[in-house]
Design a protein around this motif. Structure first.
Motif: not given
Length: 273
Positions: A141, A219, A138
């Motif tokens: 992250g 993350h 993501k």
């Protein structure tokens, strides 16, 4: 080409390297040792050696380690197309089919970890276990500064060790700029991997990061929560220090600082019934 390599304890292992025509690429790979296949997938801007030189002799004592170089990286050719993690995943699976390997363990570092996630999503049948080293799934992250840095990325700011590592092995060192630009553009355009795809991953997974990593602990922990059959470890050190990635090597480097015993324990673990 075939050669014999001698490890520190004088055990002799077979090592081979070669090229395969894969999806329009001339793709370079190395095979070290014998046993169950373990596929090593490097990060952005890297070669097999700059990422994995320190751990290959250790991991290949007990298994067949297959390390690859992806599009535009190291000894592998470029194709007239942008890099994507999905394409890298498909390229690796095509290479493994060429090598007659229908199931393997995977260890991807950094961008290679993101590629490994895509292999598990797109080709779950080929994955036995996977290790995600400092993998990004993501955009949140990594810290916000990362994306600004990537948008302004310049070849002169690339770590000298990675530039030297490329020049040492590439047939055409003029490809360095191409590799840099393709890697930077891929990160600028990076999109989140959807939650439902990550949650659908069922293979046993080990997630590791450094405590001073560019990947945030939050993350990595979220990945651990989303992948049901996963384990999670935070290791002291920076991005890739736990495997001896070339930019992290310091004068006081010791082999005992590497996480190889943890990797082997995970890979050797029998599934619980």
């Amino acid at each position: 080409m075939t050669s014999q390599t001698t490890t520190e304890n004088q055990t002799i292992q077979d090592s081979t390297s070669g090229y395969a025509t894969v999806n329009g690429l001339k793709m370079y790979y190395e095979i070290h040792g014998q046993g169950k296949p373990l596929i090593l997938i490097h990060g952005g801007g890297s070669t097999i050696q700059t990422n994995f030189e320190k751990i290959i002799p250790l991991l290949s004592k007990n298994r067949k380690v297959i390390a690859v170089e992806l599009q535009a990286h190291g000894r592998t050719s470029d194709r007239n197309a942008d890099l994507t993690f999905e394409q890298d995943a498909d390229d690796i699976v095509a290479l493994l089919k060429h090598l007659n390997i229908d199931k393997a363990d995977f260890f991807g570092f950094s961008n290679g970890g993101t590629t490994t996630i895509q292999i598990a999503i797109r080709h779950p049948e080929i994955v036995d276990k996977m290790i995600l080293g400092s993998a990004l799934a993501k955009r949140n992250g990594v810290p916000d500064w990362f994306w600004g840095f990537m948008a302004q990325a310049k070849l002169e700011n690339m770590p000298a060790q990675l530039k030297d590592g490329y020049k040492k092995v590439a047939a055409d060192t003029n490809g360095l700029q191409v590799m840099h630009d393709r890697d930077a553009n891929r990160m600028v355009n990076f999109k989140d991997i959807p939650d439902e795809q990550i949650k659908a991953i069922t293979v046993p997974t080990l997630i590791i990061i450094g405590d001073k990593d560019v990947i945030t602990p939050e993350h990595a922990l979220e990945l651990h929560r989303q992948i049901a059959n996963s384990e999670f470890a935070i290791i002291p050190g920076g991005h890739g220090q736990y495997i001896g990635e070339i930019t992290t090597i310091t004068p006081d480097f010791k082999e005992s600082d590497l996480v190889v015993p943890m990797l082997e324990k995970f890979l050797d673990k029998k599934p619980t019934k």
